[in-house]
Design an enzyme around this catalytic site. Structure first.
Site, PDB file in Angstrom:
ATOM      1  CB  THR A 100      -0.912   0.050   1.249  1.00 11.81           C
ATOM      2  OG1 THR A 100      -0.078  -0.012   2.422  1.00 11.81           O
ATOM      3  CG2 THR A 100      -1.890  -1.104   1.286  1.00 11.81           C
ATOM      4  N   GLY A 101       2.174   1.128   0.102  1.00 12.96           N
ATOM      5  CA  GLY A 101       3.044   2.303   0.159  1.00 12.96           C
ATOM      6  C   GLY A 101       3.432   2.801  -1.225  1.00 12.96           C
ATOM      7  CD  GLN A 102       7.411   7.094  -3.368  1.00 11.88           C
ATOM      8  OE1 GLN A 102       7.228   8.232  -3.752  1.00 11.88           O
ATOM      9  NE2 GLN A 102       8.552   6.708  -2.811  1.00 11.88           N
ATOM     10  CG  LEU A 121       8.992  -2.903  -1.090  1.00 16.98           C
ATOM     11  CD1 LEU A 121       8.183  -2.308  -2.236  1.00 16.98           C
ATOM     12  CD2 LEU A 121      10.478  -2.640  -1.295  1.00 16.98           C
ATOM     13  CB  THR A 177      17.217   3.882   4.079  1.00 17.60           C
ATOM     14  OG1 THR A 177      17.216   5.312   4.056  1.00 17.60           O
ATOM     15  CG2 THR A 177      17.481   3.450   5.516  1.00 17.60           C
ATOM     16  CD  GLU A 184      17.449   9.503   7.382  1.00 19.13           C
ATOM     17  OE1 GLU A 184      17.639   9.430   8.594  1.00 19.13           O
ATOM     18  OE2 GLU A 184      17.503  10.568   6.754  1.00 19.13           O
ATOM     19  CE1 TYR A 217      12.842   3.933   7.763  1.00 18.57           C
ATOM     20  CE2 TYR A 217      14.646   5.449   7.314  1.00 18.57           C
ATOM     21  CZ  TYR A 217      13.743   4.503   6.873  1.00 18.57           C
ATOM     22  OH  TYR A 217      13.736   4.119   5.547  1.00 18.57           O
ATOM     23  CE  LYS A 237      13.833   0.784   6.288  1.00 15.56           C
ATOM     24  NZ  LYS A 237      13.282  -0.230   5.395  1.00 15.56           N
ATOM     25  CG  HIS A 285      12.880   6.257  -3.975  1.00 18.10           C
ATOM     26  ND1 HIS A 285      13.883   5.810  -3.152  1.00 18.10           N
ATOM     27  CD2 HIS A 285      11.838   5.411  -3.789  1.00 18.10           C
ATOM     28  CE1 HIS A 285      13.479   4.735  -2.502  1.00 18.10           C
ATOM     29  NE2 HIS A 285      12.227   4.482  -2.857  1.00 18.10           N
ATOM     30  NE  ARG A 290       8.701  10.286  -0.400  1.00 19.00           N
ATOM     31  CZ  ARG A 290       9.408   9.545   0.457  1.00 19.00           C
ATOM     32  NH1 ARG A 290       8.894   8.430   0.955  1.00 19.00           N
ATOM     33  NH2 ARG A 290      10.630   9.891   0.788  1.00 19.00           N
TER      34      ARG A 290
HETATM   35  P1  NAP Z   1       5.771   3.997   2.614  1.00 15.69           P
HETATM   36  O1  NAP Z   1       5.053   4.664   1.493  1.00 15.69           O
HETATM   37  O2  NAP Z   1       5.806   4.663   3.950  1.00 15.69           O
HETATM   38  O3  NAP Z   1       5.145   2.524   2.799  1.00 15.69           O
HETATM   39  C1  NAP Z   1       5.401   1.758   3.943  1.00 15.69           C
HETATM   40  C2  NAP Z   1       4.562   0.491   3.859  1.00 15.69           C
HETATM   41  O4  NAP Z   1       4.819  -0.312   5.019  1.00 15.69           O
HETATM   42  C3  NAP Z   1       3.045   0.724   3.820  1.00 15.69           C
HETATM   43  O5  NAP Z   1       2.507  -0.111   2.837  1.00 15.69           O
HETATM   44  C4  NAP Z   1       2.601   0.288   5.204  1.00 15.69           C
HETATM   45  O6  NAP Z   1       1.301  -0.222   5.224  1.00 15.69           O
HETATM   46  C5  NAP Z   1       3.575  -0.848   5.458  1.00 15.69           C
HETATM   47  N1  NAP Z   1       3.665  -1.245   6.858  1.00 15.69           N
HETATM   48  C6  NAP Z   1       3.959  -0.460   7.929  1.00 15.69           C
HETATM   49  N2  NAP Z   1       3.942  -1.194   9.052  1.00 15.69           N
HETATM   50  C7  NAP Z   1       3.649  -2.470   8.697  1.00 15.69           C
HETATM   51  C8  NAP Z   1       3.498  -3.680   9.406  1.00 15.69           C
HETATM   52  N3  NAP Z   1       3.636  -3.746  10.734  1.00 15.69           N
HETATM   53  N4  NAP Z   1       3.201  -4.814   8.719  1.00 15.69           N
HETATM   54  C9  NAP Z   1       3.044  -4.768   7.370  1.00 15.69           C
HETATM   55  N5  NAP Z   1       3.152  -3.646   6.641  1.00 15.69           N
HETATM   56  C10 NAP Z   1       3.459  -2.509   7.302  1.00 15.69           C
HETATM   57  O7  NAP Z   1       7.288   3.709   2.210  1.00 15.69           O
HETATM   58  P2  NAP Z   1       7.992   3.795   0.771  1.00 15.69           P
HETATM   59  O8  NAP Z   1       8.403   5.200   0.511  1.00 15.69           O
HETATM   60  O9  NAP Z   1       7.158   3.073  -0.225  1.00 15.69           O
HETATM   61  O10 NAP Z   1       9.340   2.977   1.051  1.00 15.69           O
HETATM   62  C11 NAP Z   1       9.384   1.563   0.891  1.00 15.69           C
HETATM   63  C12 NAP Z   1      10.520   1.026   1.741  1.00 15.69           C
HETATM   64  O11 NAP Z   1      11.750   1.590   1.307  1.00 15.69           O
HETATM   65  C13 NAP Z   1      10.425   1.344   3.232  1.00 15.69           C
HETATM   66  O12 NAP Z   1      10.958   0.248   3.941  1.00 15.69           O
HETATM   67  C14 NAP Z   1      11.326   2.552   3.405  1.00 15.69           C
HETATM   68  O13 NAP Z   1      11.813   2.616   4.722  1.00 15.69           O
HETATM   69  C15 NAP Z   1      12.407   2.245   2.397  1.00 15.69           C
HETATM   70  N6  NAP Z   1      13.074   3.404   1.792  1.00 15.69           N
HETATM   71  C16 NAP Z   1      12.337   4.394   1.225  1.00 15.69           C
HETATM   72  C17 NAP Z   1      12.977   5.462   0.609  1.00 15.69           C
HETATM   73  C18 NAP Z   1      12.189   6.574  -0.036  1.00 15.69           C
HETATM   74  O14 NAP Z   1      12.794   7.621  -0.307  1.00 15.69           O
HETATM   75  N7  NAP Z   1      10.916   6.360  -0.336  1.00 15.69           N
HETATM   76  C19 NAP Z   1      14.392   5.503   0.569  1.00 15.69           C
HETATM   77  C20 NAP Z   1      15.105   4.448   1.151  1.00 15.69           C
HETATM   78  C21 NAP Z   1      14.444   3.389   1.738  1.00 15.69           C
HETATM   79  P3  NAP Z   1       0.008   0.599   5.795  1.00 15.69           P
HETATM   80  O15 NAP Z   1      -0.744   1.020   4.581  1.00 15.69           O
HETATM   81  O16 NAP Z   1      -0.696  -0.441   6.552  1.00 15.69           O
HETATM   82  O17 NAP Z   1       0.518   1.723   6.614  1.00 15.69           O
HETATM   83  O1  G4F Z   2      10.789  13.948   3.335  1.00 15.90           O
HETATM   84  P1  G4F Z   2      11.453  13.557   4.605  1.00 15.90           P
HETATM   85  O2  G4F Z   2      10.573  13.217   5.746  1.00 15.90           O
HETATM   86  O3  G4F Z   2      12.450  12.371   4.230  1.00 15.90           O
HETATM   87  P2  G4F Z   2      13.722  11.765   4.987  1.00 15.90           P
HETATM   88  O4  G4F Z   2      13.739  12.099   6.424  1.00 15.90           O
HETATM   89  O5  G4F Z   2      14.923  12.134   4.179  1.00 15.90           O
HETATM   90  O6  G4F Z   2      13.430  10.192   4.864  1.00 15.90           O
HETATM   91  C1  G4F Z   2      12.980   9.631   3.632  1.00 15.90           C
HETATM   92  O7  G4F Z   2      14.100   9.248   2.871  1.00 15.90           O
HETATM   93  C2  G4F Z   2      14.906   8.212   3.462  1.00 15.90           C
HETATM   94  C3  G4F Z   2      16.078   7.946   2.512  1.00 15.90           C
HETATM   95  O8  G4F Z   2      17.132   8.822   2.794  1.00 15.90           O
HETATM   96  C4  G4F Z   2      14.034   6.991   3.637  1.00 15.90           C
HETATM   97  F1  G4F Z   2      14.774   5.968   4.149  1.00 15.90           F
HETATM   98  C5  G4F Z   2      12.874   7.309   4.568  1.00 15.90           C
HETATM   99  O9  G4F Z   2      12.027   6.158   4.682  1.00 15.90           O
HETATM  100  C6  G4F Z   2      12.063   8.456   3.966  1.00 15.90           C
HETATM  101  O10 G4F Z   2      11.460   7.999   2.788  1.00 15.90           O
HETATM  102  O11 G4F Z   2      12.428  14.719   5.095  1.00 15.90           O
HETATM  103  C7  G4F Z   2      13.426  15.243   4.234  1.00 15.90           C
HETATM  104  C8  G4F Z   2      14.035  16.470   4.889  1.00 15.90           C
HETATM  105  C9  G4F Z   2      14.501  16.233   6.332  1.00 15.90           C
HETATM  106  O12 G4F Z   2      15.717  16.896   6.515  1.00 15.90           O
HETATM  107  C10 G4F Z   2      13.421  16.898   7.179  1.00 15.90           C
HETATM  108  O13 G4F Z   2      13.863  17.355   8.441  1.00 15.90           O
HETATM  109  O14 G4F Z   2      13.037  17.485   4.967  1.00 15.90           O
HETATM  110  C11 G4F Z   2      13.067  18.060   6.272  1.00 15.90           C
HETATM  111  N1  G4F Z   2      11.771  18.687   6.528  1.00 15.90           N
HETATM  112  C12 G4F Z   2      11.564  20.021   6.737  1.00 15.90           C
HETATM  113  N2  G4F Z   2      10.270  20.253   6.967  1.00 15.90           N
HETATM  114  C13 G4F Z   2      10.589  18.065   6.643  1.00 15.90           C
HETATM  115  C14 G4F Z   2       9.638  19.042   6.921  1.00 15.90           C
HETATM  116  N3  G4F Z   2      10.249  16.748   6.516  1.00 15.90           N
HETATM  117  C15 G4F Z   2       8.940  16.425   6.667  1.00 15.90           C
HETATM  118  N4  G4F Z   2       8.578  15.123   6.520  1.00 15.90           N
HETATM  119  N5  G4F Z   2       7.973  17.361   6.955  1.00 15.90           N
HETATM  120  C16 G4F Z   2       8.278  18.696   7.091  1.00 15.90           C
HETATM  121  O15 G4F Z   2       7.403  19.530   7.364  1.00 15.90           O
END
Ligand code: NAP
Ligand code: G4F
Length: 332
Positions: free
Chosen positions: A14-16, A82, A129, A131, A157, A161, A187, A192
Site C-alpha cells: 500500500t506504500g509508494q 518494503l 536506506t 538514512e 528509523y 534499518k 525517491h 509519495r
Molecule cells: P511507505 O510509502 O511509507 O510505505 C510503507 C509500507 O509499510 C506501507 O505499505 C505500510 O502499510 C507498510 N507497513 C507499515 N507497518 C507495517 C506492518 N507492521 N506490517 C506490514 N506492513 C506494514 O514507504 P515507501 O516510501 O514506499 O518505502 C518503501 C521502503 O523503502 C520502506 O521500507 C522505506 O523505509 C524504504 N526506503 C524508502 C525510501 C524513499 O525515499 N521512499 C528511501 C530508502 C528506503 P500501511 O498502509 O498499513 O501503513
Molecule cells: O521527506 P522527509 O521526511 O524524508 P527523509 O527524512 O529524508 O526520509 C525519507 O528518505 C529516506 C532515505 O534517505 C528513507 F529511508 C525514509 O524512509 C524516507 O522515505 O524529510 C526530508 C528532509 C529532512 O531533513 C526533514 O527534516 O526534509 C526536512 N523537513 C523540513 N520540513 C521536513 C519538513 N520533513 C517532513 N517530513 N515534513 C516537514 O514539514
C-alpha cells in the site's frame, strides 16, 4: 520484456514503492501478491481498485505466523520487503514500534522464508536506506556515499534499518540465501505520502494555486537530499534480484538539493518567484537529530545492473506539482 511465470510477494504493497513495483512486475508478467495489515486499513479498497491483479494477503511484519502463512499462500520466487515504519520524524516519537517493525520485522520475514523455502530458491530484497549514513559530520566521501561508506544512523528509523541491513547480509552468509540490500536514496513522485517533505510541498503549492490554502508550515529548510523518481528506483530493485549472485547496491542520482531549492522550483511551477511569504517554519516539524546532507554514488548499480535514473530534479518537481494540480490530496 518477455512474459514470465514468476511469482512475487511484496510487503508494503500500500506504500509508494509497493504501488510502483506491483505495476512494474505485473507488466513483466509476474503473479503479484501483497501483504496488507490491519482490519480497518483504508488503503485496502484503494489498493484493490488500483491493482486488481494483486492478490492481497492479511499479514503483519510483527506477526511471524502471518508471514509464514503469506509465504505458503504466495509461494513466491521473489520477496520484496518494503514494509516499514518509514517516516524518520515519526520514528523519534514511536521508537519501540519502529524497532519492532523496521528492524525485527525483517528478521521475521527472513525466518518465514527459511522455514517455508525448502529448496532455498527464494530471492529476497531488503529496502535499506541512505538514512544509515548519517550525513557529513560522520562520513565525507568525495563522490557521494557508496556501498563501502561508513554508517552512522541518526534516528530510531536509521538504527532499525541498520539491523535490517545486517540481518539480511547475515542470513546470506549463514544460510546461503539469495538476499540483497538496496541502499536507496530518497525517491519521490506522485505516489509519495503527503507526510514527506516533497509531496507536502507539491500538494500545498497546488492547493495555494487553487485558492484552497494560503501557506505551508515546514521544519528545517537547509538539509539537502539526493532526490530521484520512485518509478526509476523500483526498476533497480528488480534488477538487483536478477543477478547471478546477491550483492548490495546504492541507487541515487549523484546530485543533492536543499528543501529551499525544491520550494523554489515548485512555486515557480505556479508562477511564484518569492515563496518566502507562503512558508512558515514550525519547530513541530524539526527533528531531535538531523541528517544534514545525503549524496549517493550510483556507479556500481549503473555498471553492474545497467541501471540509470531517467527523471532529473527539475523533472521530478514538475511531475509532482502537475499531478497535484489535478488530483487533490488532504491538506496537512
Ligand atoms: P511507505 O510509502 O511509507 O510505505 C510503507 C509500507 O509499510 C506501507 O505499505 C505500510 O502499510 C507498510 N507497513 C507499515 N507497518 C507495517 C506492518 N507492521 N506490517 C506490514 N506492513 C506494514 O514507504 P515507501 O516510501 O514506499 O518505502 C518503501 C521502503 O523503502 C520502506 O521500507 C522505506 O523505509 C524504504 N526506503 C524508502 C525510501 C524513499 O525515499 N521512499 C528511501 C530508502 C528506503 P500501511 O498502509 O498499513 O501503513
Ligand atoms: O521527506 P522527509 O521526511 O524524508 P527523509 O527524512 O529524508 O526520509 C525519507 O528518505 C529516506 C532515505 O534517505 C528513507 F529511508 C525514509 O524512509 C524516507 O522515505 O524529510 C526530508 C528532509 C529532512 O531533513 C526533514 O527534516 O526534509 C526536512 N523537513 C523540513 N520540513 C521536513 C519538513 N520533513 C517532513 N517530513 N515534513 C516537514 O514539514
Amino acid at each position: 520484456m518477455s512474459a514470465t511465470s514468476k511469482r512475487a510477494l511484496i510487503t508494503g504493497i500500500t506504500g509508494q514503492d509497493g504501488g510502483h513495483l506491483a505495476a512494474l512486475l505485473h507488466g513483466k508478467g509476474y503473479e503479484v501478491f501483497g501483504i496488507i495489515r490491519g482490519q480497518h486499513n483504508p488503503r485496502r479498497l484503494i489498493t484493490q481498485q488500483e491493482f486488481p491483479y494483486v492478490t492481497l494477503i492479511d499479514a503483519d511484519l510483527t506477526d511471524s505466523s502471518s508471514l509464514v502463512r503469506a509465504m505458503q499462500v504466495a509461494k513466491p520466487d521473489e520477496v520484496y520487503n518494503l514494509a516499514a515504519i518509514s517516516h524518520v520524524g515519526y520514528s523519534f516519537k514511536n521508537p519501540q514500534l519502529t524497532a519492532d517493525v523496521t528492524a525485527k520485522g525483517v528478521l521475521n520475514m527472513l525466518e518465514a522464508i527459511r522455514l517455508t523455502d525448502k529448496g532455498g530458491n527464494v530471492r529476497f530484497y531488503q529496502a535499506s536506506t541512505s538514512e544509515m549514513y548519517g550525513g557529513l559530520e560522520y562520513n565525507r566521501p568525495e563522490k557521494g556515499y557508496d556501498e563501502q561508506s561508513t554508517f552512522h544512523p541518526r534516528s530510531p528509523y536509521g538504527v532499525a534499518k541498520m539491523y535490517g541491513h545486517w540481518i539480511t547480509q547475515n542470513y546470506r552468509e549463514s544460510y546461503d540465501m539469495y538476499n540483497v540490500s538496496g541502499i536507496l536514496f530518497n525517491h519521490e513522485g506522485e505516489r509519495r505520502g503527503v507526510e514527506f517533505v516533497t509531496r507536502k510541498i507539491s500538494n500545498a503549492v497546488a492547493r495555494i494555486k487553487l485558492g484552497k490554502q494560503d501557506h505551508i508550515e515546514l521544519g528545517d529548510l537547509w538539509p539537502k537530499r539526493d532526490w530521484g523518481y520512485a518509478g526509476d528506483y523500483v526498476e533497480g530493485m528488480w534488477r538487483m534480484l536478477q543477478q547471478d549472485k546477491p550483492d548490495n547496491y546504492v541507487l541515487a542520482t549523484g546530485e543533492t538539493h536543499s528543501i529551499e531549492e525544491f520550494l523554489t522550483l515548485a512555486f515557480a511551477e505556479i508562477g511564484i518567484t518569492d515563496w518566502k511569504p507562503y512558508v512558515k517554519q514550525n519547530p513541530a516539524f524539526m527533528r531531535p537529530a538531523e541528517v544534514d546532507l545525503l549524496l549517493g554514488n550510483p556507479e556500481k548499480a549503473e555498471r553492474e545492473l545497467g541501471w540509470e535514473r531517467k527523471v532529473d530534479f527539475p523533472g521530478l518537481v514538475k511531475l509532482m506539482v502537475t499531478h497535484d494540480l489535478t488530483v487533490e490530496e488532504t491538506k496537512i
